[in-house]
Design a protein around this motif. Structure first.
Motif, PDB file in Angstrom:
ATOM      1  N   ASP A 104     -59.206 -20.079  -7.175  1.00 25.55           N
ATOM      2  CA  ASP A 104     -58.360 -20.508  -6.051  1.00 25.55           C
ATOM      3  C   ASP A 104     -59.139 -20.629  -4.760  1.00 25.55           C
ATOM      4  OD1 ASP A 104     -55.515 -20.508  -7.200  1.00 25.55           O
ATOM      5  OD2 ASP A 104     -56.248 -18.537  -7.811  1.00 25.55           O
ATOM      6  N   LEU A 105     -60.459 -20.407  -4.828  1.00 27.14           N
ATOM      7  CA  LEU A 105     -61.320 -20.490  -3.648  1.00 27.14           C
ATOM      8  C   LEU A 105     -62.451 -21.480  -3.858  1.00 27.14           C
ATOM      9  CD1 LEU A 105     -61.872 -16.761  -2.548  1.00 27.14           C
ATOM     10  CD2 LEU A 105     -60.484 -18.479  -1.388  1.00 27.14           C
ATOM     11  N   ASN A 106     -62.811 -22.173  -2.788  1.00 28.97           N
ATOM     12  CA  ASN A 106     -63.989 -23.029  -2.787  1.00 28.97           C
ATOM     13  C   ASN A 106     -64.884 -22.546  -1.649  1.00 28.97           C
ATOM     14  OD1 ASN A 106     -65.929 -25.013  -2.790  1.00 28.97           O
ATOM     15  ND2 ASN A 106     -64.598 -26.622  -1.967  1.00 28.97           N
ATOM     16  N   LEU A 107     -65.741 -21.577  -1.955  1.00 27.61           N
ATOM     17  CA  LEU A 107     -66.558 -20.957  -0.917  1.00 27.61           C
ATOM     18  C   LEU A 107     -67.674 -21.875  -0.418  1.00 27.61           C
ATOM     19  CD1 LEU A 107     -66.851 -17.302  -2.303  1.00 27.61           C
ATOM     20  CD2 LEU A 107     -65.291 -18.195  -0.554  1.00 27.61           C
ATOM     21  N   SER A 108     -67.894 -22.979  -1.118  1.00 31.47           N
ATOM     22  CA  SER A 108     -68.904 -23.939  -0.653  1.00 31.47           C
ATOM     23  C   SER A 108     -68.350 -24.854   0.431  1.00 31.47           C
ATOM     24  CB  SER A 108     -69.419 -24.779  -1.823  1.00 31.47           C
ATOM     25  OG  SER A 108     -68.374 -25.571  -2.377  1.00 31.47           O
ATOM     26  N   ALA A 109     -67.018 -24.840   0.614  1.00 32.73           N
ATOM     27  CA  ALA A 109     -66.409 -25.648   1.679  1.00 32.73           C
ATOM     28  C   ALA A 109     -66.760 -25.053   3.039  1.00 32.73           C
ATOM     29  CB  ALA A 109     -64.892 -25.683   1.500  1.00 32.73           C
ATOM     30  N   PRO A 110     -66.955 -25.895   4.064  1.00 30.73           N
ATOM     31  CA  PRO A 110     -67.239 -25.363   5.408  1.00 30.73           C
ATOM     32  C   PRO A 110     -66.071 -24.498   5.894  1.00 30.73           C
ATOM     33  CG  PRO A 110     -67.624 -27.742   5.294  1.00 30.73           C
ATOM     34  CD  PRO A 110     -66.914 -27.367   4.037  1.00 30.73           C
ATOM     35  N   PRO A 111     -66.315 -23.546   6.777  1.00 24.93           N
ATOM     36  CA  PRO A 111     -65.213 -22.722   7.299  1.00 24.93           C
ATOM     37  C   PRO A 111     -64.220 -23.558   8.094  1.00 24.93           C
ATOM     38  CG  PRO A 111     -67.218 -22.338   8.560  1.00 24.93           C
ATOM     39  CD  PRO A 111     -67.611 -23.186   7.394  1.00 24.93           C
ATOM     40  N   ILE A 112     -62.944 -23.244   7.965  1.00 26.64           N
ATOM     41  CA  ILE A 112     -61.942 -23.964   8.777  1.00 26.64           C
ATOM     42  C   ILE A 112     -61.502 -23.127   9.978  1.00 26.64           C
ATOM     43  CG2 ILE A 112     -61.089 -25.469   6.944  1.00 26.64           C
ATOM     44  CD1 ILE A 112     -58.788 -23.560   6.499  1.00 26.64           C
ATOM     45  N   PHE A 113     -61.987 -21.875  10.036  1.00 28.71           N
ATOM     46  CA  PHE A 113     -61.673 -21.010  11.169  1.00 28.71           C
ATOM     47  C   PHE A 113     -62.959 -20.385  11.708  1.00 28.71           C
ATOM     48  CE2 PHE A 113     -57.917 -20.724   8.336  1.00 28.71           C
ATOM     49  CZ  PHE A 113     -56.965 -21.281   9.183  1.00 28.71           C
ATOM     50  N   TYR A 114     -63.009 -20.167  13.029  1.00 30.50           N
ATOM     51  CA  TYR A 114     -64.122 -19.448  13.629  1.00 30.50           C
ATOM     52  C   TYR A 114     -63.957 -17.945  13.369  1.00 30.50           C
ATOM     53  CZ  TYR A 114     -65.275 -23.820  16.006  1.00 30.50           C
ATOM     54  OH  TYR A 114     -65.617 -25.121  16.269  1.00 30.50           O
ATOM     55  N   LEU A 136     -59.490 -12.503   1.998  1.00 29.19           N
ATOM     56  CA  LEU A 136     -60.539 -11.708   2.636  1.00 29.19           C
ATOM     57  C   LEU A 136     -61.921 -12.054   2.079  1.00 29.19           C
ATOM     58  CD1 LEU A 136     -58.593  -8.334   2.775  1.00 29.19           C
ATOM     59  CD2 LEU A 136     -59.440  -9.586   4.768  1.00 29.19           C
ATOM     60  N   THR A 137     -61.972 -12.421   0.801  1.00 33.66           N
ATOM     61  CA  THR A 137     -63.236 -12.887   0.215  1.00 33.66           C
ATOM     62  C   THR A 137     -63.737 -14.113   0.972  1.00 33.66           C
ATOM     63  OG1 THR A 137     -62.642 -12.076  -1.990  1.00 33.66           O
ATOM     64  CG2 THR A 137     -64.321 -13.793  -1.884  1.00 33.66           C
ATOM     65  N   TYR A 138     -62.807 -15.012   1.297  1.00 31.43           N
ATOM     66  CA  TYR A 138     -63.146 -16.220   2.055  1.00 31.43           C
ATOM     67  C   TYR A 138     -63.671 -15.857   3.453  1.00 31.43           C
ATOM     68  CZ  TYR A 138     -62.228 -20.021   5.309  1.00 31.43           C
ATOM     69  OH  TYR A 138     -62.345 -20.936   6.320  1.00 31.43           O
ATOM     70  N   PHE A 139     -62.941 -14.998   4.175  1.00 31.15           N
ATOM     71  CA  PHE A 139     -63.345 -14.637   5.536  1.00 31.15           C
ATOM     72  C   PHE A 139     -64.692 -13.901   5.535  1.00 31.15           C
ATOM     73  CE2 PHE A 139     -58.679 -15.004   6.448  1.00 31.15           C
ATOM     74  CZ  PHE A 139     -58.785 -16.023   7.381  1.00 31.15           C
ATOM     75  N   LEU A 140     -64.894 -13.032   4.568  1.00 31.28           N
ATOM     76  CA  LEU A 140     -66.165 -12.297   4.484  1.00 31.28           C
ATOM     77  C   LEU A 140     -67.338 -13.239   4.216  1.00 31.28           C
ATOM     78  CD1 LEU A 140     -65.186  -9.074   2.501  1.00 31.28           C
ATOM     79  CD2 LEU A 140     -66.402  -9.132   4.696  1.00 31.28           C
ATOM     80  N   HIS A 141     -67.096 -14.261   3.414  1.00 26.85           N
ATOM     81  CA  HIS A 141     -68.166 -15.201   3.054  1.00 26.85           C
ATOM     82  C   HIS A 141     -68.690 -15.941   4.286  1.00 26.85           C
ATOM     83  CE1 HIS A 141     -70.396 -17.989   0.505  1.00 26.85           C
ATOM     84  NE2 HIS A 141     -69.922 -18.985   1.254  1.00 26.85           N
ATOM     85  N   HIS A 142     -67.799 -16.249   5.230  1.00 26.16           N
ATOM     86  CA  HIS A 142     -68.186 -17.092   6.357  1.00 26.16           C
ATOM     87  C   HIS A 142     -68.435 -16.332   7.659  1.00 26.16           C
ATOM     88  CE1 HIS A 142     -67.726 -20.946   4.354  1.00 26.16           C
ATOM     89  NE2 HIS A 142     -66.546 -20.570   3.892  1.00 26.16           N
ATOM     90  N   ASN A 143     -67.818 -15.163   7.839  1.00 27.80           N
ATOM     91  CA  ASN A 143     -67.855 -14.501   9.142  1.00 27.80           C
ATOM     92  C   ASN A 143     -69.253 -13.980   9.473  1.00 27.80           C
ATOM     93  OD1 ASN A 143     -67.053 -12.588  11.405  1.00 27.80           O
ATOM     94  ND2 ASN A 143     -65.059 -13.413  10.798  1.00 27.80           N
ATOM     95  N   GLN A 144     -69.693 -14.223  10.700  1.00 29.19           N
ATOM     96  CA  GLN A 144     -71.030 -13.832  11.147  1.00 29.19           C
ATOM     97  C   GLN A 144     -71.002 -12.688  12.157  1.00 29.19           C
ATOM     98  OE1 GLN A 144     -73.819 -15.248   9.741  1.00 29.19           O
ATOM     99  NE2 GLN A 144     -72.284 -16.229   8.438  1.00 29.19           N
ATOM    100  N   ASP A 145     -69.822 -12.365  12.691  1.00 30.29           N
ATOM    101  CA  ASP A 145     -69.699 -11.284  13.664  1.00 30.29           C
ATOM    102  C   ASP A 145     -69.728  -9.949  12.929  1.00 30.29           C
ATOM    103  OD1 ASP A 145     -68.225  -9.229  15.278  1.00 30.29           O
ATOM    104  OD2 ASP A 145     -68.106 -10.857  16.741  1.00 30.29           O
ATOM    105  N   GLU A 146     -70.743  -9.129  13.180  1.00 25.68           N
ATOM    106  CA  GLU A 146     -70.929  -7.885  12.421  1.00 25.68           C
ATOM    107  C   GLU A 146     -69.765  -6.916  12.600  1.00 25.68           C
ATOM    108  OE1 GLU A 146     -73.110  -7.169  10.106  1.00 25.68           O
ATOM    109  OE2 GLU A 146     -73.906  -9.196  10.362  1.00 25.68           O
TER     110      GLU A 146
END
Length: 332
Positions: free
Chosen positions: A79-89, A30-40
């Motif tokens: 276990d996370l690389n938040l600098s990596a581009p998102p792999i999911f929309y 969820l930390t990963y999804f929160l970092h990248h998600n733009q839909d409010e």
């Protein structure tokens, strides 16, 4: 020292231990999804899910510390690389909350019925309520966004009917129409497999380890085969089959997850899938459906064994708490 005079039972220790690892992994994802998600709207439910899972981890840690039980080694920012581009929309984050909480509702309910100590019971009852709330909210958002695929509709019955012939269970020659329980299990089994295919598609682009890549590829093929089997079955009885989800995977080839996190996620999903297919088997009254489910359970168990082997060989598999070897203690 614990304030409780009643020791935790084996079922209570096992349930807390398994849920700690499950919720700790959820916090990481969820930390990963929160970092990248733009839909409010999606970000809001992701934040709710994150805070709930984080609270579950903290409460189990508290109980284990009170009882003097070692806390399992979980996942962290390493276990996370938040600098990596998102792999999911963005939409996949919503699918993740929906799918994981649907499975968690079922899994947590199984654990709850084996609990007796009051504080642990209170924790699991609250967890069932939390996962149910998140599932309801995720479903509502999916309906609003037009991405929720509802199970097939059937006409309402106009009378009560009884089974008159033993041929009702036949599925290999003359087949009766599917009943609503069978349609439901086929539909949601297919839905889980679509989610699995999207997950596998994204991870196959970013995982570089050949052995883990092959493991994920095999899982994708298992899901694809199940979808083809059941879509064909539904089409033959003119229920149209499931509508495929839109592709929610980007073109990134940089992994945001550690290999340990990826394999552990698959191993846990396999475990839940065996439970859910077993439930489908118990409700299916046509012999062809029972045969399919029995085959899939065996197939997933064999696939899960490969994941277990991978985790053991790489030092990733933690032993669950277990009973002492009395014969060894007695020097026999």
């Amino acid at each position: 020292m614990t304030e409780h005079s009643i020791r935790l039972s084996s079922s209570e220790i096992g349930g807390l231990w398994a849920v700690y690892l499950q919720e700790n992994m959820a916090v990481c994802l969820l930390t990963y999804f929160l970092h990248h998600n733009q839909d409010e709207q999606i970000k809001k439910i992701l934040q709710q899910a994150y805070e709930i899972s984080e609270g579950h981890v903290a409460r189990i840690s508290e109980i284990f510390n009170e009882e003097g039980i070692p806390i399992p080694e979980g996942f962290s920012e390493k276990d996370l690389n938040l600098s990596a581009p998102p792999i999911f929309y963005d939409m996949f984050g919503l699918s993740f909350v929906y799918s994981m909480n649907r499975m968690s509702m079922i899994n947590t309910s199984f654990i709850t019925v084996n609990i007796a100590r009051q504080d642990v019971m209170d924790f699991f009852v609250e967890m069932v309520q939390n996962t149910t709330k998140l599932y309801r909210e995720a479903t509502t958002i999916m309906l609003e966004k037009g991405v929720y695929d509802r199970p097939p509709m059937v006409p309402y019955p106009d009378k009560v009917e009884y089974v008159e012939h033993q041929s009702y269970i036949s599925g290999f020659w003359k087949k009766r129409p599917l009943n609503v329980a069978e349609i439901t299990e086929i539909f949601f089994n297919t839905e889980r497999n679509y989610f699995s295919i999207l997950l596998c598609t994204g991870l196959l682009q970013v995982v570089k380890d050949k052995e883990i890549h092959a493991y994920i590829q095999e899982g994708k093929k298992i899901s694809e085969y199940q979808i083809r089997t059941f879509d064909d079955l539904l089409m033959r009885v003119e229920l149209l089959g499931n509508v495929s989800t839109s592709m929610e995977v980007t073109d990134s080839t940089v992994s945001p997850f550690s290999e340990r996190l990826v394999v552990t996620l698959f191993f846990n999903l396999n475990s839940i899938d065996v439970t859910l297919i077993g439930h489908a088997l118990s409700l299916s009254m046509r012999t062809d459906l029972a045969a399919y489910y029995e085959k899939y359970i065996l197939e997933i168990l064999l696939y899960s064994a490969k994941g277990f082997k991978l985790m053991v060989e790489r030092g990733w598999m933690q032993k669950p708490p277990h009973a002492p070897d009395r014969r060894k203690l007695q020097n026999l």
